[in-house]
Design an enzyme around this catalytic site. Structure first.
Site, short mmCIF file in Angstrom:
data_model
loop_
_atom_site.label_atom_id
_atom_site.label_comp_id
_atom_site.label_asym_id
_atom_site.label_seq_id
_atom_site.Cartn_x
_atom_site.Cartn_y
_atom_site.Cartn_z
N LYS A 52 0.85 -1.20 0.00
CA LYS A 52 0.00 0.00 0.00
C LYS A 52 0.88 1.25 0.00
CE LYS A 52 -3.84 -2.40 2.21
NZ LYS A 52 -4.64 -2.68 3.41
N GLN A 96 -4.32 -1.52 9.79
CA GLN A 96 -4.33 -2.84 9.17
C GLN A 96 -4.90 -3.87 10.14
OE1 GLN A 96 -3.66 -3.35 5.98
NE2 GLN A 96 -3.89 -5.57 6.02
N ASP A 119 -10.76 3.15 4.61
CA ASP A 119 -11.14 1.73 4.53
C ASP A 119 -12.66 1.57 4.51
OD1 ASP A 119 -9.23 -0.29 4.29
OD2 ASP A 119 -8.55 -0.06 6.36
#
Ligand code: GUN
Length: 298
Positions: A52, A96, A119
């Site tokens: 990412k 994460q 997200d």
């Protein structure tokens, strides 16, 4: 049979994003800034987060990686989140998952500023998604919807079986693909660990989306001829012959299922790269929204 090439489509999307960033920089605007919080040393999570961050560099974004030990307390992690919420140079950030067991994931996701929640995991954004309001769509389901669109796959009125009800993939894709819009309007069955006669359901499916994390779970005898198969699974399977000591396997027995499918995503190179591209897209959106907010104030 068509192999749905997520690597190619994600490269196109990243190219589109890169151009937008260049345009913005030419106007004297700051590039979007994505931060990622990684807790612990899980190999797969490290790989994903590194990919990412690398993707940010490639499209001209600024990125920040916050790495913390497994032993971090919930309160300390919330403090980091507060800092990111208050840092006006950060447009969006992700934490994460999974997090260590001693940390309450829901508490952490609730602490994220919904305006920076690229997200799309905060209940506020998840609710907006479910209600078809503009918001951040979780990157993996967003990537699947984009693949269906870019490959012009007929979805309306089709029977779609989603296997797996995770908050990150199964649940949101089951909502998105049933919505009243283009490349959606499917009739959805959301299957999970308590579903009985799963093979009966998958054999009646026009579209199957597997997101359960069990290598080569979906076999050829479980699908009908001409189905569209989207494989979200990506599991490291030990293999002493492989350079890294493992190979990546999807939830689909590609060898067998590809002989019957009309279209199928490979692993790797299918949904995985799309997740990263759509996260970048959400970050671009977050930074544009900030511009809009600032404009509204001035
Ligand atoms: N873990 C697995 N997929 C994801 C994702 O899309 N975002 C975050 N934050 N963690 C994940």
């Amino acid at each position: 049979m068509v192999i749905i090439d997520g690597k190619k489509i994600s490269a196109l999307i990243k190219e589109e994003i890169k151009k937008e960033v260049e345009d913005r920089k030419a106007k004297g605007l700051q590039p979007p800034h994505l931060a990622a919080v990684l807790v612990g040393t899980d190999g797969a999570s490290q790989t994903y987060v590194n990919s990412k961050v690398l993707a940010c560099e490639k499209v001209g974004f600024t990125s920040t990686l916050v790495k913390e030990k497994d032993s971090i307390s919930e309160a300390q992690l919330i403090q980091i989140i507060d800092q990111l919420n208050n840092d006006s140079s950060v447009d969006g950030y992700i934490v994460q998952l999974p997090l260590p067991k001693h940390i309450d994931e829901q508490k952490i996701l609730m602490a994220v500023d919904p305006n920076k929640d690229v997200d799309g995991f905060h209940p506020f954004n998840f609710g907006k998604m479910a209600l078809e309001m503009p918001t951040f769509i979780p990157a993996t389901p967003f990537g699947i919807m984009e693949l269906l669109k870019r490959y012009d796959i007929e979805v309306a009125s089709k029977h779609c079986v989603v296997i797996g009800r995770s908050h990150i993939v199964g649940r949101p894709i089951s909502i998105l693909i049933s919505q009243k819009k283009k490349y959606a309007n499917a009739t959805v069955t959301l299957a999970h660990s308590r579903t009985i006669n799963l093979d009966h359901l998958t054999r009646s499916a026009d579209i199957i989306i597997t997101a359960l994390g069990r290598p080569e779970f979906l076999k050829a005898d479980m699908v009908k001829e001409g189905s569209v198969v989207i494989d979200v699974g990506i599991t490291r399977v030990s293999d002493s012959n492989a350079k890294r000591g493992y190979v990546l396997k999807g939830d689909v027995d590609f060898e067998g299922v590809s002989k019957k499918a009309k279209a199928i995503t490979p692993v790797p190179g299918g949904v995985g790269p799309m997740t990263i591209a759509m996260l970048l897209k959400n970050t671009l959106l977050a930074s544009e929204r900030k511009v809009v907010r600032l404009d509204a104030v001035s």
